[in-house]
Design a protein around this motif. Sequence first.
Motif, PDB file in Angstrom:
ATOM      1  N   LEU A   1       0.856  -1.187   0.000  1.00  0.00           N
ATOM      2  CA  LEU A   1       0.000   0.000   0.000  1.00  0.00           C
ATOM      3  C   LEU A   1       0.884   1.225   0.000  1.00  0.00           C
ATOM      4  O   LEU A   1       2.065   1.145   0.320  1.00  0.00           O
ATOM      5  CB  LEU A   1      -0.835   0.041   1.281  1.00  0.00           C
TER       6      LEU A   1
ATOM      7  N   PHE B   1       1.360   4.563   1.979  1.00  0.00           N
ATOM      8  CA  PHE B   1       0.958   5.211   3.228  1.00  0.00           C
ATOM      9  C   PHE B   1       1.165   6.710   3.092  1.00  0.00           C
ATOM     10  O   PHE B   1       2.249   7.157   2.780  1.00  0.00           O
ATOM     11  CB  PHE B   1       1.806   4.718   4.396  1.00  0.00           C
TER      12      PHE B   1
ATOM     13  N   TYR C   1     -13.726   1.611   2.266  1.00  0.00           N
ATOM     14  CA  TYR C   1     -12.609   1.868   3.186  1.00  0.00           C
ATOM     15  C   TYR C   1     -12.486   0.705   4.168  1.00  0.00           C
ATOM     16  O   TYR C   1     -13.448  -0.022   4.416  1.00  0.00           O
ATOM     17  CB  TYR C   1     -12.845   3.145   4.001  1.00  0.00           C
TER      18      TYR C   1
ATOM     19  N   SER D   1       2.258  -0.387  10.972  1.00  0.00           N
ATOM     20  CA  SER D   1       0.846  -0.021  10.888  1.00  0.00           C
ATOM     21  C   SER D   1       0.410   0.582  12.215  1.00  0.00           C
ATOM     22  O   SER D   1       0.959   0.260  13.263  1.00  0.00           O
ATOM     23  CB  SER D   1      -0.004  -1.251  10.608  1.00  0.00           C
TER      24      SER D   1
ATOM     25  N   GLN E   1      -6.584   4.269  11.789  1.00  0.00           N
ATOM     26  CA  GLN E   1      -6.041   4.703  10.507  1.00  0.00           C
ATOM     27  C   GLN E   1      -6.856   4.027   9.428  1.00  0.00           C
ATOM     28  O   GLN E   1      -6.960   2.794   9.388  1.00  0.00           O
ATOM     29  CB  GLN E   1      -4.566   4.340  10.365  1.00  0.00           C
TER      30      GLN E   1
ATOM     31  N   CYS F   1      -7.869   3.237   5.374  1.00  0.00           N
ATOM     32  CA  CYS F   1      -7.216   3.036   4.084  1.00  0.00           C
ATOM     33  C   CYS F   1      -8.266   2.676   3.044  1.00  0.00           C
ATOM     34  O   CYS F   1      -9.330   2.152   3.373  1.00  0.00           O
ATOM     35  CB  CYS F   1      -6.220   1.869   4.153  1.00  0.00           C
ATOM     36  N   THR F   2      -7.932   2.959   1.801  1.00  0.00           N
ATOM     37  CA  THR F   2      -8.686   2.381   0.683  1.00  0.00           C
ATOM     38  C   THR F   2      -7.811   1.248   0.137  1.00  0.00           C
ATOM     39  O   THR F   2      -6.780   0.920   0.698  1.00  0.00           O
ATOM     40  CB  THR F   2      -8.948   3.418  -0.424  1.00  0.00           C
TER      41      THR F   2
ATOM     42  N   ARG G   1      -4.527   3.370  -0.900  1.00  0.00           N
ATOM     43  CA  ARG G   1      -3.728   4.249  -0.038  1.00  0.00           C
ATOM     44  C   ARG G   1      -4.319   4.367   1.352  1.00  0.00           C
ATOM     45  O   ARG G   1      -5.482   4.071   1.575  1.00  0.00           O
ATOM     46  CB  ARG G   1      -3.576   5.631  -0.670  1.00  0.00           C
ATOM     47  N   CYS G   2      -3.447   4.796   2.273  1.00  0.00           N
ATOM     48  CA  CYS G   2      -3.894   4.997   3.643  1.00  0.00           C
ATOM     49  C   CYS G   2      -3.924   6.486   3.965  1.00  0.00           C
ATOM     50  O   CYS G   2      -3.125   7.266   3.440  1.00  0.00           O
ATOM     51  CB  CYS G   2      -2.961   4.280   4.618  1.00  0.00           C
TER      52      CYS G   2
END
Lengths: 365, 166
Positions: free
Chosen positions: A15, A17, A272, A284, A345, A347-348, A351-352
Amino acid sequence: MIPRSLAATARAAGLVFGVFAVILAALTAGVTGCAAAPTPRPGPSAMSERPGLRGSVRPEMGSPQPGEPAPDFELPALAGGTVRLSSLRGAWVELHFTGTWCPYCDVEIAHLGELSVDFAPRNVKVLVVDLQEEPEVWSAYARQRVAPSLIALQDRTGAAAIRFAPPRAQPSFTDRAQVLFDATLVIDPAGVIRVFLLPDTAHFDPSFRGVRVELDRQMRGSTVIAAEPVRRAPGDLLAPDRVVDLSAAVRPPERPEPAEMLVVRLAIAPGYHIVSDHPPDPFSIPTVVRASAEGLEFGAPVYPAATRVGALSVFDGTAEVRLPLHRAPVQAAAPTAIAVYVRYQACTESRCLAPVRKGLTVAPP
Amino acid sequence: MGSPHPGDAAPDFELTDQRGAKVKLSDLRGSVVVLAFVTSWCPFSQAEQPHLASLADQYRGQNVKVLAVDIKEADEGYARYLARVPMPIPVLRDRTGEVVASYTPDRAQPAIKDRAAVLVTSNLVIDAGGRIRFFTMADTANFDADLVFVRRAVDDLLRSASGSRG
């Protein structure tokens, strides 16, 4: 107008970030902001790296941490009567714990008086709490050393201090109230801890220079209840604080669970997910749910089963986190509203977003 | 921070322990000496105290002397320190703080006027020749309650002593 700039840095781990840094720069000579250097990781630990703010509690020490509600207390004041921390909502509070025997505290106390005078016009209350001493020892000392601009309180037994002691700070101390000797906190008008420093003798800052700078910075930065200023995500993404809708309720005991439960529901927007409470990737940022209230005790939160997506561990849809709730013994005051704190947090697929902290208040059971 | 620091000769002193016996540091030449500055009121001293007692047990039969020096306390405080944990080591009493202040580096904690108080919960290891080999001032953010680093310093000195003999 608060100048802010957003710096994003990318990091590949399947991903991307996004890491956001909010820089609050002084408004001088037309300078309205400056770019932040990309930082590898945000988080409260960064505060301990800031000059003057050494000794900041670290996340691994446990609660309370900056961003979480300050435990409430009501303590006798030298001036007579009692002072309840929550009655100071609406003002910024600097809270300092002291002992008359402590040489570091003694040097600081004069500077604390100066700080309280300097910040009084900006609605900052400075509380100094003597820990675990005889009242006459404290009052005799205070007559000599404590400025009248300070609100001088006494925690004779340490019962208030214990509630501030992160469980894994100074693990060798069996009397947990002692962890707070010489500690300094800054609490915002909503009752959220913004700065929490434990003593760091190797970086002793007797005149609170670092705290002054940080207090000034924080007061300029925010008047909202959320611990972090609301931030807009780039592009068509939701703002990170909008991804999760929070609600919470107290559920009566149900078999096989004998305790009442505080159920915190995180409704996650379609498209999400949020990082689970125990991600395998150490970089993470896990979801954290906490609750506190006067007169109530909460057990460890029970998080739902996480979904594994490749190397990731996430929640999506609706996630319910349950905290067992116990009433304090009868002699305690009636329970106050429950303050719920959630950090996540979001994310899709691609991206986060920046981690956010959200809170809500639940009526007592 | 100024002197003394590791490598310097340890300032000599003579103080009295809890049984009334006089202890003179320079009489202990030939032994490794652990010197701990303590008070009854300091939570860090309190947390360290059982480990200081166990240090003496750990090195029993070896050429190591462990000494605590109580800093400027009234009888009540000194008695409280002794009562808290059985101390199998001399707990010396520096009533004026002069001895302890002779160990305080000039520029350490300049804001603290009471120079002996700067060294509360500080630990030294002194070699058989009377030189300071290890000196940690109270460091609350990196507090070593178990005295891991003191033990390491003692072990290093014992090892190098046995190495030079053999």
